[in-house]
Design a protein around this motif. Structure first.
Motif, PDB file in Angstrom:
ATOM      1  N   GLY A   1       0.836  14.747  33.871  1.00 45.32           N
ATOM      2  CA  GLY A   1       2.079  14.727  34.626  1.00 45.32           C
ATOM      3  C   GLY A   1       3.012  13.668  34.075  1.00 45.32           C
ATOM      4  O   GLY A   1       2.749  13.032  33.037  1.00 45.32           O
ATOM      5  N   ASP A   2       4.126  13.449  34.750  1.00 49.97           N
ATOM      6  CA  ASP A   2       5.045  12.386  34.361  1.00 49.97           C
ATOM      7  C   ASP A   2       4.366  11.034  34.562  1.00 49.97           C
ATOM      8  O   ASP A   2       3.526  10.868  35.444  1.00 49.97           O
ATOM      9  N   ILE A   3       4.779  10.065  33.747  1.00 48.22           N
ATOM     10  CA  ILE A   3       4.158   8.735  33.811  1.00 48.22           C
ATOM     11  C   ILE A   3       5.217   7.692  34.122  1.00 48.22           C
ATOM     12  O   ILE A   3       6.276   7.653  33.482  1.00 48.22           O
ATOM     13  N   ASP A   4       4.933   6.847  35.101  1.00 50.69           N
ATOM     14  CA  ASP A   4       5.801   5.722  35.451  1.00 50.69           C
ATOM     15  C   ASP A   4       4.885   4.509  35.623  1.00 50.69           C
ATOM     16  O   ASP A   4       4.120   4.434  36.586  1.00 50.69           O
ATOM     17  N   PHE A   5       4.949   3.573  34.662  1.00 46.41           N
ATOM     18  CA  PHE A   5       3.960   2.496  34.617  1.00 46.41           C
ATOM     19  C   PHE A   5       4.644   1.147  34.437  1.00 46.41           C
ATOM     20  O   PHE A   5       5.558   1.002  33.612  1.00 46.41           O
ATOM     21  N   LYS A   6       4.205   0.152  35.189  1.00 42.40           N
ATOM     22  CA  LYS A   6       4.705  -1.209  35.041  1.00 42.40           C
ATOM     23  C   LYS A   6       3.862  -1.923  33.988  1.00 42.40           C
ATOM     24  O   LYS A   6       2.777  -2.408  34.277  1.00 42.40           O
ATOM     25  N   GLY A   7       4.379  -1.954  32.788  1.00 40.51           N
ATOM     26  CA  GLY A   7       3.648  -2.540  31.673  1.00 40.51           C
ATOM     27  C   GLY A   7       3.889  -1.728  30.420  1.00 40.51           C
ATOM     28  O   GLY A   7       4.767  -0.863  30.362  1.00 40.51           O
ATOM     29  N   SER A   8       3.091  -1.982  29.383  1.00 34.56           N
ATOM     30  CA  SER A   8       3.221  -1.276  28.111  1.00 34.56           C
ATOM     31  C   SER A   8       2.278  -0.080  28.066  1.00 34.56           C
ATOM     32  O   SER A   8       1.231  -0.067  28.714  1.00 34.56           O
ATOM     33  N   ILE A   9       2.650   0.924  27.280  1.00 37.09           N
ATOM     34  CA  ILE A   9       1.871   2.165  27.185  1.00 37.09           C
ATOM     35  C   ILE A   9       1.675   2.537  25.721  1.00 37.09           C
ATOM     36  O   ILE A   9       2.604   2.433  24.912  1.00 37.09           O
ATOM     37  N   VAL A  10       0.473   3.001  25.396  1.00 33.65           N
ATOM     38  CA  VAL A  10       0.185   3.603  24.090  1.00 33.65           C
ATOM     39  C   VAL A  10      -0.258   5.039  24.346  1.00 33.65           C
ATOM     40  O   VAL A  10      -1.218   5.285  25.076  1.00 33.65           O
ATOM     41  N   ILE A  11       0.456   5.995  23.748  1.00 32.54           N
ATOM     42  CA  ILE A  11       0.128   7.411  23.894  1.00 32.54           C
ATOM     43  C   ILE A  11      -0.376   7.917  22.554  1.00 32.54           C
ATOM     44  O   ILE A  11       0.345   7.881  21.550  1.00 32.54           O
ATOM     45  N   GLN A  12      -1.625   8.387  22.523  1.00 33.33           N
ATOM     46  CA  GLN A  12      -2.238   8.798  21.257  1.00 33.33           C
ATOM     47  C   GLN A  12      -1.718  10.153  20.768  1.00 33.33           C
ATOM     48  O   GLN A  12      -1.717  10.438  19.575  1.00 33.33           O
ATOM     49  N   GLY A  13      -1.260  11.001  21.678  1.00 37.39           N
ATOM     50  CA  GLY A  13      -0.815  12.342  21.310  1.00 37.39           C
ATOM     51  C   GLY A  13       0.691  12.472  21.321  1.00 37.39           C
ATOM     52  O   GLY A  13       1.421  11.582  20.878  1.00 37.39           O
ATOM     53  N   ILE A  14       1.167  13.611  21.866  1.00 38.28           N
ATOM     54  CA  ILE A  14       2.591  13.880  21.927  1.00 38.28           C
ATOM     55  C   ILE A  14       3.048  13.926  23.386  1.00 38.28           C
ATOM     56  O   ILE A  14       2.238  14.041  24.307  1.00 38.28           O
ATOM     57  N   ILE A  15       4.368  13.825  23.577  1.00 38.73           N
ATOM     58  CA  ILE A  15       4.962  14.045  24.894  1.00 38.73           C
ATOM     59  C   ILE A  15       5.552  15.446  24.871  1.00 38.73           C
ATOM     60  O   ILE A  15       6.471  15.734  24.100  1.00 38.73           O
ATOM     61  N   ASN A  16       5.005  16.318  25.686  1.00 35.48           N
ATOM     62  CA  ASN A  16       5.410  17.720  25.667  1.00 35.48           C
ATOM     63  C   ASN A  16       6.710  17.957  26.427  1.00 35.48           C
ATOM     64  O   ASN A  16       7.177  17.113  27.185  1.00 35.48           O
ATOM     65  N   GLU A  17       7.249  19.135  26.216  1.00 40.06           N
ATOM     66  CA  GLU A  17       8.536  19.525  26.790  1.00 40.06           C
ATOM     67  C   GLU A  17       8.524  19.423  28.314  1.00 40.06           C
ATOM     68  O   GLU A  17       7.600  19.877  28.986  1.00 40.06           O
ATOM     69  N   GLY A  18       9.600  18.802  28.831  1.00 39.15           N
ATOM     70  CA  GLY A  18       9.782  18.725  30.278  1.00 39.15           C
ATOM     71  C   GLY A  18       9.137  17.536  30.946  1.00 39.15           C
ATOM     72  O   GLY A  18       9.326  17.339  32.152  1.00 39.15           O
ATOM     73  N   PHE A  19       8.387  16.709  30.212  1.00 43.85           N
ATOM     74  CA  PHE A  19       7.704  15.564  30.825  1.00 43.85           C
ATOM     75  C   PHE A  19       8.431  14.264  30.485  1.00 43.85           C
ATOM     76  O   PHE A  19       9.095  14.149  29.447  1.00 43.85           O
ATOM     77  N   SER A  20       8.265  13.288  31.365  1.00 55.45           N
ATOM     78  CA  SER A  20       8.957  12.013  31.186  1.00 55.45           C
ATOM     79  C   SER A  20       7.973  10.856  31.231  1.00 55.45           C
ATOM     80  O   SER A  20       6.925  10.937  31.878  1.00 55.45           O
ATOM     81  N   VAL A  21       8.353   9.781  30.542  1.00 52.64           N
ATOM     82  CA  VAL A  21       7.561   8.549  30.543  1.00 52.64           C
ATOM     83  C   VAL A  21       8.504   7.383  30.778  1.00 52.64           C
ATOM     84  O   VAL A  21       9.503   7.230  30.077  1.00 52.64           O
ATOM     85  N   ARG A  22       8.172   6.560  31.763  1.00 49.17           N
ATOM     86  CA  ARG A  22       8.932   5.348  32.052  1.00 49.17           C
ATOM     87  C   ARG A  22       7.957   4.164  32.037  1.00 49.17           C
ATOM     88  O   ARG A  22       6.845   4.273  32.538  1.00 49.17           O
ATOM     89  N   CYS A  23       8.401   3.056  31.468  1.00 52.08           N
ATOM     90  CA  CYS A  23       7.544   1.868  31.480  1.00 52.08           C
ATOM     91  C   CYS A  23       8.408   0.616  31.433  1.00 52.08           C
ATOM     92  O   CYS A  23       9.532   0.627  30.922  1.00 52.08           O
ATOM     93  N   SER A  24       7.863  -0.471  31.964  1.00 45.98           N
ATOM     94  CA  SER A  24       8.588  -1.731  31.993  1.00 45.98           C
ATOM     95  C   SER A  24       8.310  -2.578  30.754  1.00 45.98           C
ATOM     96  O   SER A  24       8.920  -3.635  30.578  1.00 45.98           O
ATOM     97  N   GLY A  25       7.409  -2.120  29.894  1.00 43.34           N
ATOM     98  CA  GLY A  25       7.080  -2.838  28.666  1.00 43.34           C
ATOM     99  C   GLY A  25       7.372  -2.006  27.443  1.00 43.34           C
ATOM    100  O   GLY A  25       8.258  -1.149  27.443  1.00 43.34           O
ATOM    101  N   ASP A  26       6.589  -2.230  26.383  1.00 51.25           N
ATOM    102  CA  ASP A  26       6.752  -1.473  25.139  1.00 51.25           C
ATOM    103  C   ASP A  26       6.071  -0.120  25.252  1.00 51.25           C
ATOM    104  O   ASP A  26       5.109   0.061  26.004  1.00 51.25           O
ATOM    105  N   LEU A  27       6.571   0.831  24.466  1.00 50.42           N
ATOM    106  CA  LEU A  27       5.999   2.174  24.435  1.00 50.42           C
ATOM    107  C   LEU A  27       5.706   2.557  22.989  1.00 50.42           C
ATOM    108  O   LEU A  27       6.598   2.504  22.140  1.00 50.42           O
TER     109      LEU A  27
END
Length: 281
Positions: free
Chosen positions: A12-38
């Motif tokens: 699902g969509d991701i909203d995280f307070k901090g930094s995020i590492v995503i090993q794959g891809i972000i697919n169409e229609g999804f969102s990622v929000r973070c307060s740190g580095d991405l």
């Protein structure tokens, strides 16, 4: 936070307070929000990103509905048909194809197979450095430096909000006048308790709208002062290889249209001549 796979229906969509590492891809229609580095180890396809730190995309940022916003530097392998906005710099290892790039400071396109910025627009506050601009097919390409696009966007957003507030304010004023339009000898004591409450509520709403609009006008004036102060700098567009026809160079209000193929050049604003001129790389 580490996401071992893709951002999709499973996460699902991701909203995280901090930094995020995503090993794959972000697919169409999804969102990622973070307060740190991405950090995205693969790419983004028509996803939406909002990072309060830097954003690093190892592969591509792709799709007409793909929007990447970051307060820090944005680094990407390549960008196609997407919008990328950074409150610092944008660095692209490959190329930008029919995309919208906006950076407070610099845009750097290192290039791949001599492809740099092809079509679309690129706006940077202090400078653009790219291997090439346009292509042999001559798509319209617009580059602008000297104006902070983040502040311009904020000013436009506030100007629009002011227009909306004043529109509502005028509608409320019409509603207030409707209480007196049919009676030149208006007396509030002749109104019922319900009508007086409605009238006072409308007056309070109108006053709040006027106060908010005035506060926004002050903010817009401050932004304009900052934008004017940036004219003390000397922004430059640098092309390390080839620039093709149908490219427009903008520095402040002045423009320079490329009519023929050129190479190893730069463009800057000549204050004495008050125009954009060509220089060496």
């Amino acid at each position: 936070m580490n996401i071992p796979g893709n951002v999709d229906l499973q996460t699902g969509d991701i909203d995280f307070k901090g930094s995020i590492v995503i090993q794959g891809i972000i697919n169409e229609g999804f969102s990622v929000r973070c307060s740190g580095d991405l950090v995205i180890c693969n790419g983004i396809y028509n996803g939406r990103i909002n990072s309060l730190g830097q954003c690093i995309v190892r592969n591509g940022i792709v799709g007409e509905n793909c929007v990447v916003r970051a307060k820090g530097i944005v680094q990407a392998g390549y960008v196609e048909y997407a919008t990328v906005i950074s409150a610092e710099d944008i660095e692209i290892a490959g190329y930008s194809l029919f995309s919208t790039l906006k950076a407070k400071n610099k845009i750097i396109v290192k290039g791949k197979r001599y492809r740099g910025i092809i079509g679309g627009t690129a706006h940077a506050g202090s400078g653009i450095d790219t291997i090439s601009v346009g292509s042999v097919m001559e798509p319209y390409t617009y580059l602008q430096v000297g104006v902070d696009p983040i502040l311009v966007e904020e000013r436009e957003r506030k100007d629009k909000k002011i227009e909306e507030l004043l529109w509502f304010r005028n509608r409320i004023e019409q509603a207030i006048l409707s209480f007196t339009s049919n009676d030149t000898s208006f007396d509030i004591e002749n109104l019922s308790e319900k009508e007086r409450q409605k009238l006072f509520m409308l007056i309070r709403q109108m006053k709040r709208l006027e106060e908010t609009a005035e506060q926004l006008k002050v903010s817009v004036a401050e932004i304009s002062k900052v934008l004017d102060s940036e004219r003390q700098h000397n922004p430059r567009i640098k092309v390390r290889n080839v620039i093709y026809p149908n490219v427009t160079i903008g520095i402040w209000e002045s423009v320079f249209k490329i009519q023929k193929i050129d190479s190893y050049c730069s463009f800057f604003y000549n204050r004495q001549r008050r125009e954009v001129v060509r220089g060496s790389y």
